[in-house]
Design an enzyme around this catalytic site. Structure first.
Site, short mmCIF file in Angstrom:
data_model
loop_
_atom_site.label_atom_id
_atom_site.label_comp_id
_atom_site.label_asym_id
_atom_site.label_seq_id
_atom_site.Cartn_x
_atom_site.Cartn_y
_atom_site.Cartn_z
CG HIS A 77 -7.48 7.05 10.86
ND1 HIS A 77 -8.50 6.71 10.02
CD2 HIS A 77 -8.05 7.37 12.04
CE1 HIS A 77 -9.66 6.82 10.68
NE2 HIS A 77 -9.41 7.22 11.90
NE ARG B 162 -3.56 0.25 2.49
CZ ARG B 162 -4.07 0.64 3.68
NH1 ARG B 162 -4.03 -0.19 4.72
NH2 ARG B 162 -4.61 1.84 3.81
CB SER C 101 -18.53 5.00 4.73
OG SER C 101 -17.51 4.67 5.68
CD GLN D 265 -12.51 9.27 8.37
OE1 GLN D 265 -12.94 8.26 8.92
NE2 GLN D 265 -13.19 9.93 7.47
P1 OAD Z 1 -14.85 3.98 3.28
O1 OAD Z 1 -14.32 3.04 2.28
O2 OAD Z 1 -15.61 3.44 4.45
O3 OAD Z 1 -15.86 5.01 2.55
C1 OAD Z 1 -15.48 5.64 1.35
C2 OAD Z 1 -16.63 6.56 0.95
O4 OAD Z 1 -16.21 7.28 -0.21
C3 OAD Z 1 -17.94 5.85 0.58
O5 OAD Z 1 -19.01 6.50 1.25
C4 OAD Z 1 -18.04 6.05 -0.94
O6 OAD Z 1 -19.39 6.20 -1.36
C5 OAD Z 1 -17.27 7.34 -1.14
N1 OAD Z 1 -16.65 7.52 -2.46
C6 OAD Z 1 -16.24 6.57 -3.34
N2 OAD Z 1 -15.69 7.18 -4.45
C7 OAD Z 1 -15.76 8.53 -4.24
C8 OAD Z 1 -15.37 9.68 -4.99
N3 OAD Z 1 -14.78 9.58 -6.18
N4 OAD Z 1 -15.58 10.91 -4.45
C9 OAD Z 1 -16.18 11.05 -3.24
N5 OAD Z 1 -16.56 9.98 -2.47
C10 OAD Z 1 -16.36 8.75 -2.97
O7 OAD Z 1 -13.64 4.92 3.74
P2 OAD Z 1 -13.53 5.89 5.01
O8 OAD Z 1 -14.82 6.51 5.35
O9 OAD Z 1 -12.38 6.77 4.77
O10 OAD Z 1 -9.51 3.36 9.26
O11 OAD Z 1 -13.14 4.82 6.17
C11 OAD Z 1 -12.86 5.29 7.45
C12 OAD Z 1 -11.78 4.45 8.07
O12 OAD Z 1 -12.15 3.05 8.01
C13 OAD Z 1 -10.43 4.48 7.39
O13 OAD Z 1 -9.66 5.59 7.71
C14 OAD Z 1 -9.79 3.19 7.88
C15 OAD Z 1 -10.99 2.26 7.66
O14 OAD Z 1 -10.96 1.11 8.38
C16 OAD Z 1 -8.56 2.64 9.87
O15 OAD Z 1 -7.98 1.75 9.31
C17 OAD Z 1 -8.30 3.00 11.28
#
Ligand code: OAD
Length: 245
Positions: free
Chosen positions: A125, A72, A194, A107
């Site tokens: 994070h 990664r 998300s 994040q």
């Molecule tokens: P997620 O994978 O949970 O969510 C990604 C979000 O981005 C989803 O709601 C998608 O609909 C949206 N998305 C996808 N493509 C997009 C685009 N081109 N433009 C805008 N939005 C888009 O990722 P995070 O919310 O970042 O933590 O997850 C939070 C945390 O969970 C991460 O930091 C990580 C993970 O486990 C740790 O590992 C501690």
């Protein structure tokens, strides 16, 4: 409808004295970095977090965890910031020019906000571009590339990525800065997350409670959507450039 919401969002951003932005994996999707929870493509759709993103998993199988993060890290190093990252860097500049406060809380561990010129960035994070030792947190600027995992030059402990794993506390300063920003901003932009992982998921609600406008940018609805001031449905790379004036 969408143009109307974008126009309202642009106005709210233009008039804000203090802007906080929260980003998640979605903003890096257009740079070729998989999100965590998007069906099929998301990392957690292909790998089990409990096998790769916990201190216990690392102690159980340090080589597999190290190699996974090394892959990664290489992907993040090869990735380029996209129009969404660049728009946030431009927004920070525009805020500085008119004396408004700006903070970007992410994040993401990919370092693409810094790579696109953003300055006031809080990495909730951690960062996959940094490495530290498992036992004492000694930072390591270089390591034996063949080590799997390599060892700390200061104490001999295993090295690990400087990211927050499940069950670990967030860097204290980062969380405080994020909570303070959410409590005093006029506008909070929630981009590409998300909203399922705490404590980051609470930041938008803290901003709403403090009377701020919350603007969500995401192609899909999230648990935050019913509560936001404006929901802009689309990709960050397409929508964010339209918000920056
Ligand atoms: P997620 O994978 O949970 O969510 C990604 C979000 O981005 C989803 O709601 C998608 O609909 C949206 N998305 C996808 N493509 C997009 C685009 N081109 N433009 C805008 N939005 C888009 O990722 P995070 O919310 O970042 O933590 O997850 C939070 C945390 O969970 C991460 O930091 C990580 C993970 O486990 C740790 O590992 C501690």
């Amino acid at each position: 409808m969408m143009d109307d919401s974008v126009a309202k969002a642009r106005e709210a951003i233009r008039d804000a004295r203090s802007i906080a932005v929260l980003t998640g994996a979605g903003i890096s999707a257009e740079s070729g970095i998989p999100t965590f929870r998007d069906a099929m493509t998301g990392l957690w759709a292909r790998f089990r977090p409990e096998d790769l993103a916990t201190p216990e998993a690392f102690q159980r199988d340090p080589r597999t965890v190290w190699d996974w993060y090394a892959a990664r890290r290489a992907q993040a190093a090869d990735a380029l910031p996209n129009a969404g990252h660049r728009a946030l860097a431009a927004l920070e500049e525009a805020c500085a020019a008119r004396g408004a406060e700006f903070i970007l809380v992410t994040q993401n561990v990919d370092g693409l906000h810094h790579a696109s010129g953003s300055r006031n960035v809080v990495e909730l994070h951690g960062s996959i571009r940094r490495v530290k030792c498992f036992d004492n947190g000694h930072p390591a600027s270089s390591w034996d590339p063949d080590g799997a995992p390599p060892r700390c030059l200061a104490c001999g402990a295993m090295l690990r990525p400087d990211v927050v794993w499940f069950g670990e506390v967030l860097p204290g300063g980062a969380l405080d800065a994020a909570l303070r920003a959410a409590a005093k901003c006029d506008v909070l932009l929630s981009v590409g997350t998300s909203g399922l992982v705490e404590p980051a998921a609470s930041l938008a609600f803290a901003a709403l409670e403090a009377g701020a406008a919350v603007i969500e940018v995401n192609p899909a609805a999230t648990p935050l959507t019913p509560h936001v001031t404006l929901a802009l449905r689309g990709a960050a790379g397409e929508i964010l450039p339209r918000l920056v004036v």
